[in-house]
Design a protein around this motif. Structure first.
Motif, PDB file in Angstrom:
ATOM      1  N   LEU A 122       0.807  -1.212   0.000  1.00 54.56           N
ATOM      2  CA  LEU A 122       0.000   0.000   0.000  1.00 54.56           C
ATOM      3  C   LEU A 122       0.844   1.267   0.000  1.00 54.56           C
ATOM      4  O   LEU A 122       0.543   2.221  -0.726  1.00 54.56           O
ATOM      5  N   SER A 123       1.880   1.301   0.815  1.00 55.56           N
ATOM      6  CA  SER A 123       2.729   2.496   0.878  1.00 55.56           C
ATOM      7  C   SER A 123       3.353   2.789  -0.482  1.00 55.56           C
ATOM      8  O   SER A 123       3.394   3.935  -0.936  1.00 55.56           O
ATOM      9  N   GLN A 124       3.807   1.736  -1.149  1.00 51.81           N
ATOM     10  CA  GLN A 124       4.390   1.887  -2.484  1.00 51.81           C
ATOM     11  C   GLN A 124       3.343   2.357  -3.483  1.00 51.81           C
ATOM     12  O   GLN A 124       3.614   3.224  -4.327  1.00 51.81           O
ATOM     13  N   TRP A 125       2.147   1.778  -3.407  1.00 52.14           N
ATOM     14  CA  TRP A 125       1.080   2.199  -4.317  1.00 52.14           C
ATOM     15  C   TRP A 125       0.767   3.683  -4.159  1.00 52.14           C
ATOM     16  O   TRP A 125       0.600   4.398  -5.147  1.00 52.14           O
ATOM     17  N   LEU A 126       0.653   4.137  -2.916  1.00 51.80           N
ATOM     18  CA  LEU A 126       0.328   5.546  -2.689  1.00 51.80           C
ATOM     19  C   LEU A 126       1.417   6.463  -3.231  1.00 51.80           C
ATOM     20  O   LEU A 126       1.131   7.517  -3.799  1.00 51.80           O
ATOM     21  N   SER A 127       2.664   6.082  -3.039  1.00 52.90           N
ATOM     22  CA  SER A 127       3.780   6.933  -3.458  1.00 52.90           C
ATOM     23  C   SER A 127       4.019   6.904  -4.958  1.00 52.90           C
ATOM     24  O   SER A 127       4.577   7.861  -5.513  1.00 52.90           O
ATOM     25  N   LYS A 128       3.584   5.832  -5.607  1.00 56.03           N
ATOM     26  CA  LYS A 128       3.880   5.680  -7.034  1.00 56.03           C
ATOM     27  C   LYS A 128       2.602   5.566  -7.868  1.00 56.03           C
ATOM     28  O   LYS A 128       2.084   6.553  -8.387  1.00 56.03           O
ATOM     29  N   GLU A 129       2.066   4.349  -7.982  1.00 58.94           N
ATOM     30  CA  GLU A 129       0.956   4.121  -8.912  1.00 58.94           C
ATOM     31  C   GLU A 129      -0.277   4.973  -8.607  1.00 58.94           C
ATOM     32  O   GLU A 129      -0.943   5.470  -9.516  1.00 58.94           O
ATOM     33  N   LEU A 130      -0.587   5.147  -7.320  1.00 54.15           N
ATOM     34  CA  LEU A 130      -1.793   5.886  -6.955  1.00 54.15           C
ATOM     35  C   LEU A 130      -1.548   7.367  -6.710  1.00 54.15           C
ATOM     36  O   LEU A 130      -2.479   8.102  -6.401  1.00 54.15           O
ATOM     37  N   ARG A 131      -0.317   7.802  -6.868  1.00 50.72           N
ATOM     38  CA  ARG A 131      -0.027   9.213  -6.591  1.00 50.72           C
ATOM     39  C   ARG A 131      -0.835  10.172  -7.466  1.00 50.72           C
ATOM     40  O   ARG A 131      -1.350  11.179  -6.956  1.00 50.72           O
ATOM     41  N   PRO A 132      -0.991   9.913  -8.771  1.00 46.90           N
ATOM     42  CA  PRO A 132      -1.798  10.840  -9.578  1.00 46.90           C
ATOM     43  C   PRO A 132      -3.227  10.982  -9.055  1.00 46.90           C
ATOM     44  O   PRO A 132      -3.772  12.088  -9.014  1.00 46.90           O
ATOM     45  N   SER A 133      -3.834   9.878  -8.662  1.00 48.04           N
ATOM     46  CA  SER A 133      -5.190   9.940  -8.115  1.00 48.04           C
ATOM     47  C   SER A 133      -5.217  10.723  -6.819  1.00 48.04           C
ATOM     48  O   SER A 133      -6.108  11.557  -6.592  1.00 48.04           O
ATOM     49  N   ALA A 134      -4.251  10.469  -5.937  1.00 50.66           N
ATOM     50  CA  ALA A 134      -4.209  11.169  -4.650  1.00 50.66           C
ATOM     51  C   ALA A 134      -3.947  12.659  -4.841  1.00 50.66           C
ATOM     52  O   ALA A 134      -4.580  13.499  -4.188  1.00 50.66           O
ATOM     53  N   ASP A 135      -3.024  12.991  -5.741  1.00 53.89           N
ATOM     54  CA  ASP A 135      -2.736  14.408  -6.005  1.00 53.89           C
ATOM     55  C   ASP A 135      -3.984  15.135  -6.490  1.00 53.89           C
ATOM     56  O   ASP A 135      -4.233  16.288  -6.150  1.00 53.89           O
ATOM     57  N   ARG A 136      -4.774  14.445  -7.296  1.00 51.17           N
ATOM     58  CA  ARG A 136      -5.989  15.064  -7.824  1.00 51.17           C
ATOM     59  C   ARG A 136      -7.086  15.147  -6.759  1.00 51.17           C
ATOM     60  O   ARG A 136      -7.694  16.202  -6.559  1.00 51.17           O
ATOM     61  N   LEU A 137      -7.314  14.051  -6.055  1.00 48.81           N
ATOM     62  CA  LEU A 137      -8.445  13.992  -5.132  1.00 48.81           C
ATOM     63  C   LEU A 137      -8.214  14.777  -3.850  1.00 48.81           C
ATOM     64  O   LEU A 137      -9.158  15.345  -3.290  1.00 48.81           O
ATOM     65  N   PHE A 138      -6.985  14.833  -3.366  1.00 47.58           N
ATOM     66  CA  PHE A 138      -6.713  15.582  -2.143  1.00 47.58           C
ATOM     67  C   PHE A 138      -6.755  17.096  -2.363  1.00 47.58           C
ATOM     68  O   PHE A 138      -6.763  17.862  -1.402  1.00 47.58           O
ATOM     69  N   TYR A 139      -6.757  17.500  -3.646  1.00 47.04           N
ATOM     70  CA  TYR A 139      -6.834  18.934  -3.953  1.00 47.04           C
ATOM     71  C   TYR A 139      -8.076  19.244  -4.789  1.00 47.04           C
ATOM     72  O   TYR A 139      -8.144  20.260  -5.473  1.00 47.04           O
ATOM     73  N   GLN A 140      -9.065  18.352  -4.706  1.00 45.52           N
ATOM     74  CA  GLN A 140     -10.303  18.509  -5.468  1.00 45.52           C
ATOM     75  C   GLN A 140     -11.079  19.744  -4.990  1.00 45.52           C
ATOM     76  O   GLN A 140     -11.242  19.957  -3.788  1.00 45.52           O
ATOM     77  N   ALA A 141     -11.586  20.519  -5.935  1.00 47.44           N
ATOM     78  CA  ALA A 141     -12.306  21.749  -5.566  1.00 47.44           C
ATOM     79  C   ALA A 141     -13.585  21.438  -4.808  1.00 47.44           C
ATOM     80  O   ALA A 141     -13.921  22.112  -3.829  1.00 47.44           O
ATOM     81  N   ASP A 142     -14.328  20.407  -5.259  1.00 50.16           N
ATOM     82  CA  ASP A 142     -15.577  20.040  -4.583  1.00 50.16           C
ATOM     83  C   ASP A 142     -15.358  18.814  -3.707  1.00 50.16           C
ATOM     84  O   ASP A 142     -16.093  17.844  -3.753  1.00 50.16           O
ATOM     85  N   SER A 143     -14.332  18.867  -2.899  1.00 47.97           N
ATOM     86  CA  SER A 143     -13.901  17.740  -2.096  1.00 47.97           C
ATOM     87  C   SER A 143     -14.950  17.292  -1.082  1.00 47.97           C
ATOM     88  O   SER A 143     -15.555  18.106  -0.385  1.00 47.97           O
ATOM     89  N   GLY A 144     -15.152  15.986  -1.000  1.00 47.81           N
ATOM     90  CA  GLY A 144     -16.001  15.445   0.043  1.00 47.81           C
ATOM     91  C   GLY A 144     -15.302  15.480   1.388  1.00 47.81           C
ATOM     92  O   GLY A 144     -15.930  15.687   2.433  1.00 47.81           O
ATOM     93  N   LEU A 145     -13.990  15.266   1.370  1.00 44.93           N
ATOM     94  CA  LEU A 145     -13.230  15.331   2.619  1.00 44.93           C
ATOM     95  C   LEU A 145     -13.350  16.690   3.277  1.00 44.93           C
ATOM     96  O   LEU A 145     -13.345  16.800   4.508  1.00 44.93           O
ATOM     97  N   ALA A 146     -13.476  17.740   2.454  1.00 47.52           N
ATOM     98  CA  ALA A 146     -13.572  19.101   3.000  1.00 47.52           C
ATOM     99  C   ALA A 146     -14.856  19.314   3.785  1.00 47.52           C
ATOM    100  O   ALA A 146     -14.966  20.281   4.539  1.00 47.52           O
ATOM    101  N   GLN A 147     -15.824  18.394   3.633  1.00 48.01           N
ATOM    102  CA  GLN A 147     -17.054  18.506   4.412  1.00 48.01           C
ATOM    103  C   GLN A 147     -16.789  18.223   5.888  1.00 48.01           C
ATOM    104  O   GLN A 147     -17.537  18.679   6.754  1.00 48.01           O
ATOM    105  N   CYS A 148     -15.741  17.457   6.154  1.00 49.88           N
ATOM    106  CA  CYS A 148     -15.479  17.081   7.544  1.00 49.88           C
ATOM    107  C   CYS A 148     -14.075  17.390   8.030  1.00 49.88           C
ATOM    108  O   CYS A 148     -13.870  17.593   9.238  1.00 49.88           O
TER     109      CYS A 148
END
Length: 642
Positions: free
Chosen positions: A566-592
């Protein structure tokens, strides 16, 4: 194995609209039953069935199925493994059958016994019966929760489905977030029953039924029909237990091999799946088809052990290595979960199901052994903590340890994290401690991230209430038995069985778990805890029982589980998704959450500080779910309209 759905509204619908609703609900869960779709409705109740043909492939097995007298109509998802025995009993009482299906057996059994039919069933099931005469609904779920059943009920309407996505197709089903369920998710990594992530939508808990009339003014509560009891039978020797246990598991495997379509098995090379394959080989005239998943990272790859078992039992073995397109896989596969779900092993589970479906339609699996026989390393840790709690005076634990835990602060460095967890666990009660040690979010991290109105509305809610309630209700005398009861009633149905059901059904594959035969589970509950966790030897009695079937190096090698890099996936393969979703303008995470703090944790992870791996993963999963299910432009929001 199938998908079921239906509804009732206290108002007449325009011509054709009932069918439109039913087709939309059925299409939403088409992956659960690609072979056929059938509708049935009268003026008050409507049902749809998506069929994956397993037993009696003819059209005679079509559902919804109506009783010959016309009074009862049933939709059923699952398998009744003892249906042939039940059918013979019914035949002897004069029953006449028109099909070879277990559905017809279940329907006639319900006609005869009503709710008491549940006590006769050995299987995995979720079914709904409509009584056209009394205008009553009866719905039930199997003892351990292998098959899902969701529902929505108000004074104006009722709806049910195998998956939430089908309910969301109805215009009268709201899509409002339940805030305490969000908090539950981050601590458990799934939403425990009976809650769902949506306010008003509920899971029917395992081992429960719901029986009500459409005219009832008061909404009914589910009734529990099965409760696991940990009553030790001290008259049996260890040798006798081993003999009886082996025979029971062997029978559970044998009755799950009945199928009119190709059948195989998942094989990880661990004790449970290896035992299932070994017993299947003894009952099969042809080589058993086995499927295994590996990873490019040797640290997480177990295919060598699966290959060893495949060679031992001369199976027809197939393997797949997960090594690329993880980002696309994550985004596509996660959509099969209608709620946030953060057990990362859902990705390899999907791929092993996909691999198996290329060969078979039914696959046996080893799920359930860890919960019944104490197979997880966390049980060793918990027993150690419990022993310390018993030896250290309460005054010291309760007054001194919390202060020492706070000194560790929010540091996620391994020594500080372990020390904080241990001190916090020792300072509290046994049930609360089990929750603390096995939570995926710490209370400190939650308080650090949560913000605004969400912080206020969830401040008084403690997710540990769920764990503590199960621990306290356990019919058991020792701590380990209470812990196993807790996991069998929370982690098993909320995580393991959800993962297996969604990932196999995503591939139109039926999974069967012999170790979750309720007879095996009940028998295991009667075995002394000292024979399950023997010192640090996990699943001791089960391993002893399997010594003539499996080699020592399989029985006693270090357990890996279905781990992923998992750590490797987050740092490499999943990084584009995380970079996009953690900075999403209409973020669901931002609700909480305070997104600046989330982003800081993410940057620390990218800088090589991997202590927040699971927490960041769960936030990524939540955001991916939000974007799919809660944004206005998403397909999940497309309800049927008049």
């Amino acid at each position: 194995m199938c998908g079921i759905a239906g509804f009732s509204v206290n108002a007449s619908l325009p011509p054709g609209l009932t069918e439109r609703y039913l087709h939309a609900m059925g299409d939403a869960i088409a992956h659960r039953g690609p072979d056929a779709t059938s509708l049935w409705h009268d003026t008050q109740f409507a049902m749809v069935h998506r069929r994956l043909s397993i037993i009696d492939l003819s059209a005679a097995g079509t559902q919804p199925m109506r009783s010959p007298c016309g009074r009862y109509v049933i939709v059923f998802n699952g398998e009744i493994y003892n249906y042939q025995i039940l059918k013979q009993q019914l035949l002897e009482q004069g029953a006449v059958f028109n099909t070879q299906t277990d559905t017809e057996v279940l329907l006639k059994l319900f006609q005869r016994d009503g709710k008491d039919c549940l006590t006769h069933l050995n299987g995995m099931f979720a079914f709904v019966v409509w009584d056209t005469k009394l205008k009553q609904v009866f719905m039930a779920r199997d003892r351990l929760g292998k098959k899902p059943l969701y529902y929505y009920h108000t004074n104006q309407c009722f709806a049910f489905a195998s998956e939430i996505k089908a309910l969301l197709k109805l215009p009268f089903v709201p899509k409002q977030i339940r805030q305490d369920a969000v908090k539950d998710f981050f601590f458990y990594q799934y939403v425990p029953d009976p809650k769902t992530i949506f306010a008003g939508l509920l899971k029917l808990p395992p081992g429960h039924y719901l029986h009500f009339s459409l005219t009832d003014k008061v909404l009914p509560q589910p009734t529990k029909y099965w409760r696991l009891k940990f009553k030790v039978n001290g008259q049996r020797s260890s040798g006798q237990i081993q003999e009886e246990l082996t025979a029971l598991i062997d029978d559970a495997v044998k009755i799950r091999m009945v199928s009119d379509v190709p059948l195989g098995a998942f094989l990880s090379g661990g004790v449970d799946s290896s035992a299932v394959v070994g017993m299947m080989a003894q009952h099969s005239a042809t080589p058993v088809t086995t499927c295994a998943i590996g990873f490019a990272s040797e640290q997480f790859d177990e295919v060598q052990y699966a290959r060893q078992i495949a060679e031992r039992f001369a199976t027809s073995h197939h393997e797949f290595t997960v090594k690329e397109n993880v980002t696309d896989s994550f985004e596509q596969i996660s959509r099969y979960f209608d709620e946030p779900f953060a057990d990362p092993s859902f990705i390899p589970t999907y791929f092993v199901a996909k691999l198996a479906r290329q060969q078979v339609t039914v696959a046996l699996a080893g799920d359930g052994g860890d919960e019944s026989f104490a197979g997880y390393s966390k049980y060793v840790v918990d027993q150690t903590e419990h022993g310390l709690r018993q030896r250290i005076p309460a005054a010291i634990r309760e007054k001194v340890f919390p202060s020492l835990a706070r000194l560790a602060g929010l540091s996620q460095a391994t020594p500080f994290r372990k020390a904080r967890s241990l001190l916090t666990a020792l300072a509290t009660s046994s049930d609360e401690a089990f929750f603390v040690t096995n939570s995926f979010f710490s209370a400190e991290l939650w308080q650090y991230l949560v913000k605004g109105d969400f912080a206020i509305s969830t401040a008084d809610y403690r997710p540990s209430e769920i764990t503590c309630a199960r621990y306290q209700e356990a019919d058991a005398e020792d701590h380990l038995s209470r812990v196993l009861y807790t996991d069998i009633n929370t982690y098993l149905p909320g995580d393991i069985l959800v993962k297996v059901d969604r990932m196999t059904m995503a591939n139109s594959l039926e999974a069967r778990a012999p170790l979750l035969d309720y007879r095996v589970v009940e028998y295991a509950a009667g075995i002394p805890s000292s024979l399950k966790l023997h010192g640090k030897d996990k699943k001791h009695i089960l391993k002893q029982s399997l010594k003539t079937l499996l080699p020592e190096d399989i029985l006693y090698r270090k357990k890996m589980g279905f781990s992923v890099p998992l750590s490797q996936w987050l740092s490499k393969e999943l990084r584009p998704s995380a970079d996009r979703l953690f900075y999403q303008a209409d973020s669901g995470l931002a609700q909480c959450f305070d997104m600046r703090k989330v982003q800081q944790l993410w940057q620390r992870h990218l800088a090589g500080e991997h202590q927040f791996t699971q927490e960041l993963w769960s936030m990524l999963v939540f955001e991916q779910w939000w974007q799919h299910y809660m944004t206005d432009s998403n397909i999940a929001d497309n309800k049927v309209v008049v």
